[in-house]
Design a protein around this motif. Structure first.
Motif, PDB file in Angstrom:
ATOM      1  N   GLY A 140      10.120  -5.740   0.386  1.00  0.00           N
ATOM      2  CA  GLY A 140      11.518  -5.684   0.836  1.00  0.00           C
ATOM      3  C   GLY A 140      11.761  -6.665   1.975  1.00  0.00           C
ATOM      4  O   GLY A 140      10.867  -6.908   2.792  1.00  0.00           O
TER       5      GLY A 140
ATOM      6  N   VAL B  44      14.314  -6.234   4.188  1.00  0.00           N
ATOM      7  CA  VAL B  44      15.203  -5.657   5.200  1.00  0.00           C
ATOM      8  C   VAL B  44      14.574  -4.481   5.954  1.00  0.00           C
ATOM      9  O   VAL B  44      14.437  -4.522   7.181  1.00  0.00           O
ATOM     10  CB  VAL B  44      16.550  -5.252   4.531  1.00  0.00           C
ATOM     11  N   ASN B  45      14.210  -3.422   5.243  1.00  0.00           N
ATOM     12  CA  ASN B  45      13.667  -2.240   5.926  1.00  0.00           C
ATOM     13  C   ASN B  45      12.151  -2.368   6.121  1.00  0.00           C
ATOM     14  O   ASN B  45      11.511  -3.250   5.550  1.00  0.00           O
ATOM     15  CB  ASN B  45      13.961  -0.979   5.094  1.00  0.00           C
TER      16      ASN B  45
ATOM     17  N   THR C  49       6.817   7.801   0.563  1.00  0.00           N
ATOM     18  CA  THR C  49       7.313   6.523   1.075  1.00  0.00           C
ATOM     19  C   THR C  49       8.083   6.806   2.355  1.00  0.00           C
ATOM     20  O   THR C  49       9.036   7.586   2.339  1.00  0.00           O
ATOM     21  CB  THR C  49       8.282   5.865   0.054  1.00  0.00           C
TER      22      THR C  49
ATOM     23  N   GLN D 220      10.335   5.108   5.401  1.00  0.00           N
ATOM     24  CA  GLN D 220      11.062   3.872   5.698  1.00  0.00           C
ATOM     25  C   GLN D 220      11.788   3.952   7.028  1.00  0.00           C
ATOM     26  O   GLN D 220      12.411   4.963   7.363  1.00  0.00           O
ATOM     27  CB  GLN D 220      12.093   3.588   4.606  1.00  0.00           C
TER      28      GLN D 220
ATOM     29  N   LEU E 287      15.227   9.007  -6.955  1.00  0.00           N
ATOM     30  CA  LEU E 287      14.519   9.114  -5.676  1.00  0.00           C
ATOM     31  C   LEU E 287      14.703  10.512  -5.096  1.00  0.00           C
ATOM     32  O   LEU E 287      15.820  11.040  -5.091  1.00  0.00           O
ATOM     33  CB  LEU E 287      15.062   8.086  -4.683  1.00  0.00           C
TER      34      LEU E 287
ATOM     35  N   SER F 143      10.637   9.650   1.240  1.00  0.00           N
ATOM     36  CA  SER F 143      10.888  10.068  -0.149  1.00  0.00           C
ATOM     37  C   SER F 143       9.551  10.222  -0.852  1.00  0.00           C
ATOM     38  O   SER F 143       8.512   9.776  -0.350  1.00  0.00           O
ATOM     39  CB  SER F 143      11.766   9.035  -0.875  1.00  0.00           C
ATOM     40  N   LYS F 144       9.603  10.859  -2.015  1.00  0.00           N
ATOM     41  CA  LYS F 144       8.366  10.992  -2.808  1.00  0.00           C
ATOM     42  C   LYS F 144       7.998   9.615  -3.320  1.00  0.00           C
ATOM     43  O   LYS F 144       8.865   8.901  -3.842  1.00  0.00           O
ATOM     44  CB  LYS F 144       8.613  11.907  -4.011  1.00  0.00           C
ATOM     45  N   PHE F 145       6.752   9.249  -3.199  1.00  0.00           N
ATOM     46  CA  PHE F 145       6.300   7.961  -3.721  1.00  0.00           C
ATOM     47  C   PHE F 145       6.134   8.081  -5.234  1.00  0.00           C
ATOM     48  O   PHE F 145       5.525   9.029  -5.723  1.00  0.00           O
ATOM     49  CB  PHE F 145       4.964   7.579  -3.064  1.00  0.00           C
ATOM     50  N   ILE F 146       6.701   7.132  -5.967  1.00  0.00           N
ATOM     51  CA  ILE F 146       6.599   7.183  -7.435  1.00  0.00           C
ATOM     52  C   ILE F 146       5.360   6.396  -7.867  1.00  0.00           C
ATOM     53  O   ILE F 146       5.361   5.157  -7.886  1.00  0.00           O
ATOM     54  CB  ILE F 146       7.902   6.667  -8.072  1.00  0.00           C
TER      55      ILE F 146
ATOM     56  N   SER G  71       6.843  -2.594  -8.816  1.00  0.00           N
ATOM     57  CA  SER G  71       7.929  -3.551  -8.597  1.00  0.00           C
ATOM     58  C   SER G  71       7.454  -4.936  -8.999  1.00  0.00           C
ATOM     59  O   SER G  71       6.364  -5.339  -8.614  1.00  0.00           O
ATOM     60  CB  SER G  71       8.283  -3.615  -7.110  1.00  0.00           C
TER      61      SER G  71
ATOM     62  N   ASN H 121      12.956  -6.382  -8.062  1.00  0.00           N
ATOM     63  CA  ASN H 121      11.980  -5.470  -7.444  1.00  0.00           C
ATOM     64  C   ASN H 121      12.613  -4.196  -6.887  1.00  0.00           C
ATOM     65  O   ASN H 121      11.924  -3.365  -6.313  1.00  0.00           O
ATOM     66  CB  ASN H 121      11.059  -6.191  -6.443  1.00  0.00           C
ATOM     67  N   ASN H 122      13.917  -4.027  -7.102  1.00  0.00           N
ATOM     68  CA  ASN H 122      14.556  -2.767  -6.713  1.00  0.00           C
ATOM     69  C   ASN H 122      14.681  -1.786  -7.881  1.00  0.00           C
ATOM     70  O   ASN H 122      15.430  -0.803  -7.805  1.00  0.00           O
ATOM     71  CB  ASN H 122      15.914  -3.036  -6.066  1.00  0.00           C
TER      72      ASN H 122
ATOM     73  N   LEU I 214      11.833   0.299 -10.325  1.00  0.00           N
ATOM     74  CA  LEU I 214      10.410   0.484 -10.613  1.00  0.00           C
ATOM     75  C   LEU I 214      10.217   0.559 -12.124  1.00  0.00           C
ATOM     76  O   LEU I 214      10.907   1.329 -12.810  1.00  0.00           O
ATOM     77  CB  LEU I 214       9.897   1.774  -9.964  1.00  0.00           C
TER      78      LEU I 214
ATOM     79  N   ASP J 237      16.064   1.485  -3.564  1.00  0.00           N
ATOM     80  CA  ASP J 237      16.851   0.719  -2.587  1.00  0.00           C
ATOM     81  C   ASP J 237      18.350   1.020  -2.700  1.00  0.00           C
ATOM     82  O   ASP J 237      19.155   0.167  -3.103  1.00  0.00           O
ATOM     83  CB  ASP J 237      16.581  -0.785  -2.749  1.00  0.00           C
TER      84      ASP J 237
HETATM   85  P1  ADP Z   1      14.089  -2.946   1.347  1.00  0.00           P
HETATM   86  O1  ADP Z   1      15.487  -2.549   1.649  1.00  0.00           O
HETATM   87  O2  ADP Z   1      13.352  -3.452   2.534  1.00  0.00           O
HETATM   88  O3  ADP Z   1      14.025  -3.865   0.187  1.00  0.00           O
HETATM   89  P2  ADP Z   1      13.246  -0.886  -0.509  1.00  0.00           P
HETATM   90  O4  ADP Z   1      13.919   0.440  -0.437  1.00  0.00           O
HETATM   91  O5  ADP Z   1      13.626  -1.778  -1.614  1.00  0.00           O
HETATM   92  O6  ADP Z   1      13.358  -1.597   0.923  1.00  0.00           O
HETATM   93  O7  ADP Z   1      11.667  -0.613  -0.584  1.00  0.00           O
HETATM   94  C1  ADP Z   1      10.752  -1.693  -0.609  1.00  0.00           C
HETATM   95  C2  ADP Z   1       9.861  -1.574  -1.828  1.00  0.00           C
HETATM   96  O8  ADP Z   1       9.111  -0.349  -1.731  1.00  0.00           O
HETATM   97  C3  ADP Z   1      10.602  -1.491  -3.164  1.00  0.00           C
HETATM   98  O9  ADP Z   1      10.869  -2.771  -3.689  1.00  0.00           O
HETATM   99  C4  ADP Z   1       9.616  -0.706  -4.026  1.00  0.00           C
HETATM  100  O10 ADP Z   1       8.628  -1.569  -4.523  1.00  0.00           O
HETATM  101  C5  ADP Z   1       8.928   0.214  -3.013  1.00  0.00           C
HETATM  102  N1  ADP Z   1       9.470   1.591  -3.003  1.00  0.00           N
HETATM  103  C6  ADP Z   1      10.531   2.046  -2.296  1.00  0.00           C
HETATM  104  N2  ADP Z   1      10.699   3.375  -2.476  1.00  0.00           N
HETATM  105  C7  ADP Z   1       9.710   3.777  -3.308  1.00  0.00           C
HETATM  106  C8  ADP Z   1       9.313   5.050  -3.881  1.00  0.00           C
HETATM  107  N3  ADP Z   1       9.964   6.173  -3.579  1.00  0.00           N
HETATM  108  N4  ADP Z   1       8.236   5.071  -4.710  1.00  0.00           N
HETATM  109  C9  ADP Z   1       7.548   3.940  -4.989  1.00  0.00           C
HETATM  110  N5  ADP Z   1       7.862   2.734  -4.472  1.00  0.00           N
HETATM  111  C10 ADP Z   1       8.921   2.644  -3.645  1.00  0.00           C
END
Ligand code: ADP
Ligand code: GN1
Ligand code: MG
Length: 370
Positions: free
Chosen positions: A35, A37-38, A55, A57, A95, A118-121, A126, A224-225, A227, A240
């Protein structure tokens, strides 16, 4: 992709973790994902003999000025999508937020930073670039379905977490301002490039949001937003959700094409490798129209071919603006990262312009079939 951080006592991440309802004790925290941004972390907790993954953030509040409103949007969107996925039984995941100990959907620390969990998937992966057309199809169908499922979200409207996010005219004007201001004297390095960018100003007015239906859209549909299943490549979950808000469907379609019909990564410095791929575009049109389930108007469909060009120009402008401004917005991994991104996106836009008639033919063929 993974960077192992020692789990230090009293550091900010560690403290944030202790404010969420996790199953087991956190034993590893790794920076995760690509990502821009975050700050995203993969948290692994051990409970009896099982490991539970989450996950974590930290929301970038330079970018998102009102994280509470953002999280309110997030809760509404995920609970609406969850009710749809139960009704439709379509297998796509939503999510799942893990509440903070006080029951809120986020935790604000003493530094003023906002955290969510959040729960990691686990099965999800990505991709920055698709490995084949099937990935492009799956991602497009998932984003189309995401929009279709949010079409009846109802009132009140979601808060605009970033106003004028896809107002390309405003993005252009801000770029022109920065060129005049030249705040950190980087202009001399990009003089010729700036002139080339200015020549395409007409694209800043090519999509006017008010000419199209206002819909709840994702607004950040880069590949990549979403999965995809790590083994089968099938779409699993759209992630995201920070920019899900009222907007225009064309921007979602366009941004997916920008990232999934490019032969190279978004920041590829070797411009010979950058190019628009027609077969990926065909898969995206097919997947997206499938996912939208007839929701789009004729006018929206007719404008699909121009959308990727406008959004790719918009991103080129945003990257070069950030470069001129001292890299305040996008995470940069080396000194000229934003400059490489800007050049690469500009090259992609030119490649798309050269393929405009192929894009029009593709969209027309789908319109005639339906
Ligand atoms: P950003 O705003 O910085 O892009 P994201 O919310 O897209 O942040 O999260 C960054 C990356 O983390 C995503 O592109 C994805 O690969 C991964 N990701 C985010 N949330 C999850 C989740 N709940 N389970 C698995 N992977 C996640
Ligand atoms: C940011 O957060 P991420 O990396 O998914 C940006 C998008 C850009 C993208 C370019 C809120 O997306 O608009 O298209 O970088 N998100 C925000 O890589 O500005
Ligand atoms: Mg992201």
């Amino acid at each position: 992709m993974l960077k192992i951080l020692p789990l230090l006592k009293n550091n900010q991440v560690d403290r944030a973790l202790s404010h969420f309802c996790l199953l087991g004790e956190a034993c590893h925290v790794n920076q995760y994902g690509n990502g821009n941004v975050n700050d995203t972390y993969l948290v692994s907790c051990r409970h009896k003999n099982e490991s539970n993954l989450y996950t974590l953030q930290r929301i970038n509040h330079f970018v998102f000025k009102d994280p509470r409103a953002l999280m309110n949007n997030f809760e509404r969107v995920t609970s609406h999508l969850l009710s749809k996925s139960i009704d439709q039984n379509h297998g796509n995941e939503v999510l799942t937020l893990i509440p903070a100990l006080d029951g809120q959907s986020f935790y604000q620390d003493v530094e003023g930073d906002y955290w969510r969990m959040s729960k990691f998937i686990k099965e999800g992966k990505s991709f920055d670039v698709p490995e084949h057309d099937g990935h492009a199809f799956e991602a497009a169908q998932a984003f189309g379905q995401f929009q279709a499922n949010l079409n009846d979200l109802g009132q009140p409207s979601l808060v605009e977490t970033i106003p004028d996010f896809h107002n390309t005219r405003k993005r252009f004007d801000r770029f022109a301002e920065l060129v005049k201001e030249n705040p950190i004297n980087r202009l001399s390095k990009v003089h010729t490039l700036v002139h080339s960018f200015l020549e395409y100003e007409y694209l800043a007015d090519a999509i006017n949001r008010s000419d199209f239906p206002s819909r709840v859209v994702h607004n950040d549909t880069k590949l990549n937003n979403v999965l995809l299943h790590k083994d089968t490549g099938k779409a699993i979950c759209v992630v995201d959700l920070d920019t899900v808000m009222p907007g225009c469907a064309l921007h979602d379609f366009g941004d997916l094409v920008r990232t999934a019909a490019n032969s190279a990564e978004e920041d590829e410095p070797d411009l010979k490798k950058v190019g628009f791929l027609t077969s990926r575009f065909q898969s995206i049109v097919k997947g997206y129209l499938n996912g939208c389930q007839g929701m789009l108007s004729e006018r929206e469909i007719k404008n699909l071919p121009i959308a990727p060009i406008v959004i790719t120009y918009e991103l080129a402008l945003r990257f070069l603006t950030d470069f001129l401004d001292g890299d305040k917005y996008f995470k940069c991994h080396y000194e000229d990262h934003n400059l490489d991104r800007a050049k690469s996106q500009f090259a992609l836009m030119q490649s798309m312009l050269a393929s405009m008639s192929e894009m029009e033919d593709t969209v027309l063929a789908f319109q005639e079939m339906s």
